[in-house]
Every structure is written in C-alpha cells, then in structure tokens.
Write a protein that holds these residues in place. Structure first.
Motif, PDB file in Angstrom:
ATOM      1  N   ILE A 291       0.813  -1.225   0.000  1.00 46.23           N
ATOM      2  CA  ILE A 291       0.000   0.000   0.000  1.00 46.23           C
ATOM      3  C   ILE A 291       0.846   1.274   0.000  1.00 46.23           C
ATOM      4  CG2 ILE A 291      -1.983  -1.085   1.116  1.00 46.23           C
ATOM      5  CD1 ILE A 291      -0.990   0.119   3.768  1.00 46.23           C
ATOM      6  N   THR A 292       2.170   1.153   0.030  1.00 46.10           N
ATOM      7  CA  THR A 292       3.027   2.341   0.133  1.00 46.10           C
ATOM      8  C   THR A 292       3.703   2.709  -1.188  1.00 46.10           C
ATOM      9  OG1 THR A 292       4.887   0.966   0.835  1.00 46.10           O
ATOM     10  CG2 THR A 292       3.511   1.916   2.564  1.00 46.10           C
ATOM     11  N   GLY A 293       3.257   2.158  -2.279  1.00 46.61           N
ATOM     12  CA  GLY A 293       3.880   2.468  -3.561  1.00 46.61           C
ATOM     13  C   GLY A 293       3.267   1.644  -4.670  1.00 46.61           C
ATOM     14  N   ARG A 294       4.071   1.356  -5.709  1.00 42.38           N
ATOM     15  CA  ARG A 294       3.585   0.573  -6.844  1.00 42.38           C
ATOM     16  C   ARG A 294       4.490  -0.631  -7.063  1.00 42.38           C
ATOM     17  NH1 ARG A 294       3.343   4.894 -11.557  1.00 42.38           N
ATOM     18  NH2 ARG A 294       5.344   5.453 -10.627  1.00 42.38           N
ATOM     19  N   LEU A 295       3.886  -1.751  -7.458  1.00 44.88           N
ATOM     20  CA  LEU A 295       4.655  -2.959  -7.741  1.00 44.88           C
ATOM     21  C   LEU A 295       5.273  -2.866  -9.129  1.00 44.88           C
ATOM     22  CD1 LEU A 295       2.174  -5.685  -6.390  1.00 44.88           C
ATOM     23  CD2 LEU A 295       4.250  -4.861  -5.280  1.00 44.88           C
ATOM     24  N   LEU A 296       6.512  -3.333  -9.244  1.00 49.31           N
ATOM     25  CA  LEU A 296       7.218  -3.273 -10.517  1.00 49.31           C
ATOM     26  C   LEU A 296       7.226  -4.632 -11.200  1.00 49.31           C
ATOM     27  CD1 LEU A 296      10.318  -1.096  -9.518  1.00 49.31           C
ATOM     28  CD2 LEU A 296       8.105  -0.353 -10.425  1.00 49.31           C
ATOM     29  N   CYS A 297       7.294  -4.603 -12.520  1.00 50.11           N
ATOM     30  CA  CYS A 297       7.358  -5.833 -13.315  1.00 50.11           C
ATOM     31  C   CYS A 297       8.798  -6.365 -13.327  1.00 50.11           C
ATOM     32  CB  CYS A 297       6.905  -5.568 -14.752  1.00 50.11           C
ATOM     33  SG  CYS A 297       5.197  -4.984 -14.885  1.00 50.11           S
ATOM     34  N   HIS A 298       8.912  -7.670 -13.547  1.00 53.85           N
ATOM     35  CA  HIS A 298      10.229  -8.294 -13.630  1.00 53.85           C
ATOM     36  C   HIS A 298      10.910  -7.921 -14.945  1.00 53.85           C
ATOM     37  CE1 HIS A 298      12.976 -11.678 -14.739  1.00 53.85           C
ATOM     38  NE2 HIS A 298      13.366 -11.474 -13.497  1.00 53.85           N
ATOM     39  N   THR A 299      12.231  -7.658 -14.878  1.00 58.95           N
ATOM     40  CA  THR A 299      13.024  -7.394 -16.083  1.00 58.95           C
ATOM     41  C   THR A 299      14.174  -8.393 -16.154  1.00 58.95           C
ATOM     42  OG1 THR A 299      14.341  -5.762 -14.842  1.00 58.95           O
ATOM     43  CG2 THR A 299      12.483  -4.933 -16.127  1.00 58.95           C
ATOM     44  N   GLU A 334      13.860  -4.925  -8.326  1.00 59.49           N
ATOM     45  CA  GLU A 334      13.715  -4.079  -9.506  1.00 59.49           C
ATOM     46  C   GLU A 334      14.053  -2.617  -9.197  1.00 59.49           C
ATOM     47  OE1 GLU A 334      13.275  -5.024 -12.593  1.00 59.49           O
ATOM     48  OE2 GLU A 334      13.249  -7.107 -11.928  1.00 59.49           O
ATOM     49  N   GLU A 335      13.732  -2.158  -7.980  1.00 56.39           N
ATOM     50  CA  GLU A 335      14.084  -0.791  -7.598  1.00 56.39           C
ATOM     51  C   GLU A 335      15.598  -0.610  -7.532  1.00 56.39           C
ATOM     52  OE1 GLU A 335      10.169   0.632  -5.022  1.00 56.39           O
ATOM     53  OE2 GLU A 335      11.913  -0.139  -3.964  1.00 56.39           O
ATOM     54  N   PRO A 564      17.139  -0.018 -20.185  1.00 58.64           N
ATOM     55  CA  PRO A 564      15.723  -0.375 -20.032  1.00 58.64           C
ATOM     56  C   PRO A 564      14.977   0.694 -19.239  1.00 58.64           C
ATOM     57  CG  PRO A 564      17.033  -1.594 -18.451  1.00 58.64           C
ATOM     58  CD  PRO A 564      18.003  -0.777 -19.263  1.00 58.64           C
ATOM     59  N   TYR A 565      13.671   0.754 -19.442  1.00 63.68           N
ATOM     60  CA  TYR A 565      12.849   1.713 -18.722  1.00 63.68           C
ATOM     61  C   TYR A 565      12.103   1.034 -17.578  1.00 63.68           C
ATOM     62  CZ  TYR A 565      13.509   5.144 -22.474  1.00 63.68           C
ATOM     63  OH  TYR A 565      14.046   6.029 -23.370  1.00 63.68           O
ATOM     64  N   LYS A 566      11.700   1.829 -16.623  1.00 57.67           N
ATOM     65  CA  LYS A 566      10.906   1.367 -15.486  1.00 57.67           C
ATOM     66  C   LYS A 566       9.552   0.861 -15.978  1.00 57.67           C
ATOM     67  CE  LYS A 566       9.248   3.483 -11.145  1.00 57.67           C
ATOM     68  NZ  LYS A 566       9.221   4.800 -10.461  1.00 57.67           N
ATOM     69  N   SER A 567       9.137  -0.280 -15.459  1.00 59.46           N
ATOM     70  CA  SER A 567       7.863  -0.873 -15.883  1.00 59.46           C
ATOM     71  C   SER A 567       7.036  -1.228 -14.655  1.00 59.46           C
ATOM     72  CB  SER A 567       8.123  -2.136 -16.719  1.00 59.46           C
ATOM     73  OG  SER A 567       6.913  -2.689 -17.166  1.00 59.46           O
ATOM     74  N   VAL A 568       5.848  -0.627 -14.563  1.00 62.44           N
ATOM     75  CA  VAL A 568       4.987  -0.796 -13.392  1.00 62.44           C
ATOM     76  C   VAL A 568       3.870  -1.772 -13.704  1.00 62.44           C
ATOM     77  CG1 VAL A 568       3.439   0.416 -11.805  1.00 62.44           C
ATOM     78  CG2 VAL A 568       5.497   1.536 -12.626  1.00 62.44           C
ATOM     79  N   GLN A 569       3.518  -2.598 -12.718  1.00 64.36           N
ATOM     80  CA  GLN A 569       2.400  -3.531 -12.899  1.00 64.36           C
ATOM     81  C   GLN A 569       1.104  -2.752 -13.075  1.00 64.36           C
ATOM     82  OE1 GLN A 569       2.045  -6.755 -10.135  1.00 64.36           O
ATOM     83  NE2 GLN A 569       4.251  -7.152 -10.077  1.00 64.36           N
ATOM     84  N   SER A 575      -4.802   0.573 -16.053  1.00 59.68           N
ATOM     85  CA  SER A 575      -3.903   1.457 -16.800  1.00 59.68           C
ATOM     86  C   SER A 575      -2.558   0.814 -16.969  1.00 59.68           C
ATOM     87  CB  SER A 575      -3.805   2.770 -16.031  1.00 59.68           C
ATOM     88  OG  SER A 575      -2.827   3.541 -16.448  1.00 59.68           O
ATOM     89  N   THR A 576      -2.373   0.089 -18.034  1.00 57.11           N
ATOM     90  CA  THR A 576      -1.146  -0.674 -18.225  1.00 57.11           C
ATOM     91  C   THR A 576       0.031   0.182 -18.654  1.00 57.11           C
ATOM     92  OG1 THR A 576      -1.795  -1.131 -20.490  1.00 57.11           O
ATOM     93  CG2 THR A 576      -2.351  -2.782 -18.852  1.00 57.11           C
ATOM     94  N   ASP A 577      -0.203   1.389 -19.086  1.00 59.87           N
ATOM     95  CA  ASP A 577       0.885   2.241 -19.534  1.00 59.87           C
ATOM     96  C   ASP A 577       1.212   3.298 -18.511  1.00 59.87           C
ATOM     97  OD1 ASP A 577      -1.437   3.652 -19.786  1.00 59.87           O
ATOM     98  OD2 ASP A 577      -0.797   4.745 -21.557  1.00 59.87           O
ATOM     99  N   SER A 578       1.063   2.952 -17.302  1.00 60.54           N
ATOM    100  CA  SER A 578       1.108   3.904 -16.198  1.00 60.54           C
ATOM    101  C   SER A 578       2.349   4.763 -16.161  1.00 60.54           C
ATOM    102  CB  SER A 578       0.973   3.140 -14.877  1.00 60.54           C
ATOM    103  OG  SER A 578       0.998   3.994 -13.790  1.00 60.54           O
ATOM    104  N   SER A 579       2.491   5.634 -17.091  1.00 57.21           N
ATOM    105  CA  SER A 579       3.483   6.696 -17.183  1.00 57.21           C
ATOM    106  C   SER A 579       4.920   6.237 -17.151  1.00 57.21           C
ATOM    107  CB  SER A 579       3.258   7.747 -16.091  1.00 57.21           C
ATOM    108  OG  SER A 579       3.850   7.377 -14.889  1.00 57.21           O
ATOM    109  N   VAL A 580       5.202   5.201 -16.344  1.00 57.25           N
ATOM    110  CA  VAL A 580       6.580   4.860 -16.093  1.00 57.25           C
ATOM    111  C   VAL A 580       7.124   3.857 -17.073  1.00 57.25           C
ATOM    112  CG1 VAL A 580       6.667   5.462 -13.670  1.00 57.25           C
ATOM    113  CG2 VAL A 580       5.624   3.352 -14.341  1.00 57.25           C
TER     114      VAL A 580
END
Length: 583
Positions: A291-299, A334-335, A564-569, A575-580
């Motif tokens: 609840i304190t942020g966003r989950l990132l996708c695996h790279t 990922e962070e 590579p760019y940051k990729s958020v779940q 919203s799959t293209d969530s800015s990041v």
C-alpha cells in the motif's frame, strides 16, 4: 445476478478512484486526499510561485558572480572562474544530501521550509555585507583589495544559499510532481506537462534575474538588489504556506540505501541457488498488501540480483519469519536495478553539463570584453543570459503545443518521443553551440590583435540562443528521466541526480581547465588561460569541448539504446501504460 454484482463492485471501485487519491499520499491532516480538493494544478501553482523567486535570487547572483569576483573582489580571471565553478558545483551537488534527507527523514514539505529559511539567512547576510560599515567591501569609494571581513561575509552568504538550494531544489520539484496521481489518466497527462511548464516558470525567474536584477546590481548597487531578492523570497514563502490545505504529502520511508544493501546481501548469500523456471515464482507481496507504492514488473537485465527474491522455503510461517537480509521482494530487486540503470545515463550526460556551465562563466566574461552599446543603452554582461532563458521559454512552449501533438500522431507515444531521445537531441544542439562559440571567439581575438574596434556583443547571441534550445531538450528531459526512473520513494533524490549533473560538470570543468592549461604550456609554452580573455586562447578550449561533446554523443547513443525503462504492474484502473513505461 453474479455478473451484476461484479459489475456493481467494479463501478464502486472506479467511483472511489475518481473521488479519492490512492497513491499512498496524504492530505495536510494525514488523511487519504480528496481528488477534487487537493493536488493537481490547484496545488502546483503555489509550488511554482516559490520556484520562480528562488531562481530569480539564484541567477541574479550566479550570472553576475564572475563579474563581482573580478571587479569588486579583484580576482584574476582563472581564480574567479574556479571560484564560480566551485560554488556552482557545491550548489548543484548539495541536493544529493537534501534529497536524501527529504526522502528518508523529514519529508519534502518540511525540507522545503527548513531549506528556504537557510536560503533567506544567506540573502540577509549578503545584503548586510553591503550596508553594515564593518562588512562593506571598502571604507572608501575605490580600493585595490576588499576587506577580509567582507570576503568572509560574502562567501559565507553564498554558501548558505548553496545549502538552502540543496534542500530546496530536489524537494520542491518532486513535491510539485507529487501533486499529480500517476494512476489517474487525466492527472498523468497533466504531469507530463508539469515539467515543461515548471521550466517555463523557472525561465521566467531567470529572465527577470538577468535583466532587472542584474541591471540593479550594475547600476544601482548590490545592496539594493539584495533587499529586493530577500523581500521577494520572503513573500513567496508566505504564498507557499498559503497552499498547505491543497497539498498532497508523501511520508518519508526511511533510508533508501538499506533496501538496496539488503538486495545485494541476499543475492550474494544465494548466489549458488538455481534460477526459478518462471519469474512469477520469485517472492512478491500481493497488491492488497503493498500500500506504500507501486509494484514493478520483472526485467531480464542484471539477472544476478533476482536471486535475492528466490524463495528457499514455501512454508507461509517460514516466509513471515525470513530475515529481510535473506529474502527480499521482487519490487525491491527491480528498484535496485533502477538505480544501477541511471548511473550510465548520469555519466554520459556530464559532457553536456560542462557545455552548460560555460554560459555563466566564459560566455559572460566574453560579453564584458565586447561592445555592449545597443541603441544608446549599455547592456550589463550577465543580461546576455536572458537570450538563453527566453529561448528556453519559447522552445518549451513550441515543444509542448506543436511538436508533442504532431509527434504523438507519428510515434503513438504519449510523450511524442521518449525521454532519452529528447536528451540526445539537446546534446546535438550543445555541440553546435561549442562550434559557434569557438568561431566567434577566434574572430574576437583576431580583431583585438589587429587593434580593430571591439566586436558587438550581438555576435554572442547565437551561442546563447542555441544553448537555450539544448536546455529545452536535455535539461527538461533529464528532470523527467531522473524523477520517473528512480523508485517512487526516492524521487527527491531523483531530482538531485539531475541537478548533480551540472554540479559534477562544474568540478570537471575546473579539472579540464587545469589539465588543458598544463598540457598547453608543456607542448606550446603558452597558456590557454591568461590573466584576461585577450591573453587567453578560449577558442581552442571551445574546440576541445566540441570534440569531447561529439565523442560523448556517440557513447550516449550506445548507452541509451541498451537502457531499459521502469515498468509498473497494471493498476486497479487497468492502466497498463502507467506513465513509467517510457518507450
């Protein structure tokens, strides 16, 4: 019935997302923010107001500093340039400390208040050094050397301003961007425009500084200019405080270094374990727990660090008791990768930073030696920087209103072109700037040697204008890149990384001047940097910088292609293209 129930639940969830802000931010009373009453432009405008006054004060001092050191403190050219570069370097590296304190302990809002107070102390001391008899530069109208007391007061004041800037700049810009919710479609579009309009406001402050403030410093007095800058900064602080009910706040999350160390320690401890067959088998918390942020996708890059998230015992009780130094979540891994990713970009933009530092040092000193009479008016040397600021405003406006809509239709990218392409475009303009600067300086030197009348200062206009176009692409791009591509909990540090490009470049510029000067004396017996510009070979230094910039552009292209760019779940809004995911 079941389908209707699910549909109703989804509608309720969507309505909640529209009403409340669920991006882990809080309002001024510590509650979940109400979207209609907090954040977005209604909050950002208060923040932009104080940025205007800070840039007004900073550039009112910075652009005229080399003139002050050579005329009031009577320093020679090389010493003055070094002092300007040291001060500029410290001022733009201090945000690394300020950003760390803001993200880890104080929070951005509190850091802004503390830093602005220190900034005001510096401005007050600077002003006092011109009015208190014992601190004045001279006890009479003219003097060969300034009083030591004045030098101490002056340098103490400008370095207090450095400390204030160190907390102010990274916290204020990231605090402004925090007012826009990445998970809300409309606010995400506003945020893409925020950095552009932030820089328009910033440039308006610079433009006012290098015209009105510099004129007052040169024609009325530095003390009067100090009073004006102090008053404007104090008023803008009051305006900033008035916006408190509208702000969205992020709570500090502790030292960002600890999670990174945990990833490295866990990865090394499990270095001999085999990789799982599927990345989904790596340890991660659920979206409801996180609840304190966003989950990132695996790279796939830096795959060795993935071992830190390998689960050794699937027993739920064992997972709960597992030490964070032995098992970390995939998002933490990922962070950590994100921080490693930005390092090559940071290094490959230093050459641009070196080019940018010339505008407040050698470019201004060139203006001092040229004919500054325009239509019966004598232009202050530092006012030439107004061309850069004005060009920056015009370039950003054209980019925002014309280029982005056009490029969106061509590339299908919400940003028009991706951030690294924008940064690279600006680097090309910085190369053109150095070439033009070298040609103009050579022409100026030839006229001086042949005892011809001084060239008009208008000849410097192209290099000031083109570096403004370069800044519109590269500096704005760097702000956006370092804010977006670092972990959400480190965004003040992200802005500090961007600022530190100019800071590190200032120190590198000093090293280059020393190294080039030494080599020139060894090989030709003549220094490139004399006591003044007429006894120097600044044109050769500019050609040298052009060569360094050209080589660096090639390096940047290779680095950017592999970065590579940051990729958020995906969020609950789908919203799959969530800015990041900045493609």
């Amino acid at each position: 019935m079941e389908h209707k129930k699910i549909g109703a639940e989804r509608q309720d969830s969507y309505d909640d997302q529209q009403k409340w802000v669920f991006d882990s931010s809080l309002d001024s009373r510590g509650r979940i923010p109400l979207r209609a009453r907090t954040g977005a432009w209604r909050a950002a405008l208060f923040i932009i107001a104080i940025e205007f006054s800070e840039r007004l004060s900073y550039f009112g001092l910075a652009t005229n500093l080399v003139v002050y050191l050579t005329t009031i403190l009577h320093q020679d050219l090389k010493t003055a340039i070094r002092n300007v570069n040291y001060w500029s370097g410290v001022t733009t590296l201090m945000p690394l400390l300020g950003g760390f304190v803001a993200d880890a302990y104080l929070g951005r809002y509190a850091t802004i208040l503390v830093a602005t107070t220190i900034y005001l102390m510096g401005l007050v001391l600077l002003t006092m050094s011109w009015f208190i008899p014992g601190l004045k530069p001279c006890h009479k109208e003219m003097c060969v050397e300034p009083r030591e007391a004045h030098e101490i007061a002056f340098f103490t004041a400008i370095y207090l301003i450095s400390i204030g800037t160190g907390g102010h700049k990274p916290s204020l810009e990231s605090f402004g961007a925090d007012q826009f919710d990445d998970d809300h479609v409309e606010e995400r579009k506003m945020k893409m425009s925020f950095f552009n309009w932030w820089n328009v406001s910033l440039c308006a402050g610079i433009l006012t500084a290098v015209t009105s403030v510099v004129y007052i410093e040169d024609r009325v007095g530095w003390g009067v200019a100090g009073i004006i800058l102090t008053a404007i900064m104090a008023i803008s602080l009051l305006i900033f405080l008035c916006g408190k009910p509208f702000y969205r706040h992020r709570t500090p999350s502790g030292s960002p270094l600890t999670p990174m160390l945990q990833v490295f320690v866990a990865a090394i401890a499990k270095r001999n374990l085999p990789y799982p067959s599927d990345p989904s088998l790596l340890h991660e918390v659920s979206k409801t727990e996180f609840i304190t942020g966003r989950l990132l996708c695996h790279t796939e890059h830096l795959k060795f660090l993935d071992k830190a998230a390998i689960i050794e015992d699937n027993n739920p009780l064992a997972l709960e008791k597992q030490s964070p130094w032995r098992l970390v979540t995939l998002t933490k891994v990922e962070e950590t990768k994100l921080i490693i990713n930005v390092i090559p970009i940071w290094l490959s933009t230093l050459a641009f930073g070196i080019c940018a530092t010339q505008t407040s040092t050698f470019f201004i000193k060139q203006a001092v030696t040229m004919d500054r009479h325009i239509a019966g008016f004598t232009l202050p040397p530092a006012s030439m920087f107004s061309l850069t600021a004005l060009t920056l405003i015009i370039s950003i406006t054209i980019y925002e209103k014309l280029l982005i809509p056009l490029l969106r239709r061509i590339t299908r990218n919400q940003r028009g072109i991706n951030i690294l392409q924008r940064i690279g475009t600006g680097m090309l303009f910085s190369l053109i700037t150095m070439i033009i600067a070298a040609l103009v300086e050579k022409q100026r030197l030839n006229r001086t040697i042949n005892n011809k009348p001084a060239m008009s200062v208008i000849w410097l206009a192209p290099q000031f204008i083109i570096i403004g176009i370069a800044d519109a692409f590269t500096l704005v791009g760097l702000q956006e890149y370092f804010y977006e591509q670092v972990p959400d909990s480190m965004r003040s540090l992200g802005i500090a990384f961007y600022l530190s490009v100019i800071g590190a470049a200032s120190f590198l510029n000093n090293l280059l001047i020393t190294a080039v000067d030494t080599l020139a004396e060894d090989f030709s017996g003549k220094s490139w940097f004399g006591k003044d510009l007429n006894s120097s070979r600044l044109d050769r230094f500019y050609w040298f910088l052009a060569g360094v910039t050209a080589a660096n552009i090639c390096v940047f292209m290779v680095v950017a292609k592999r970065c590579p760019y940051k990729s958020v779940q995906p969020t609950s809004q789908g919203s799959t293209d969530s800015s990041v995911s900045v493609a």
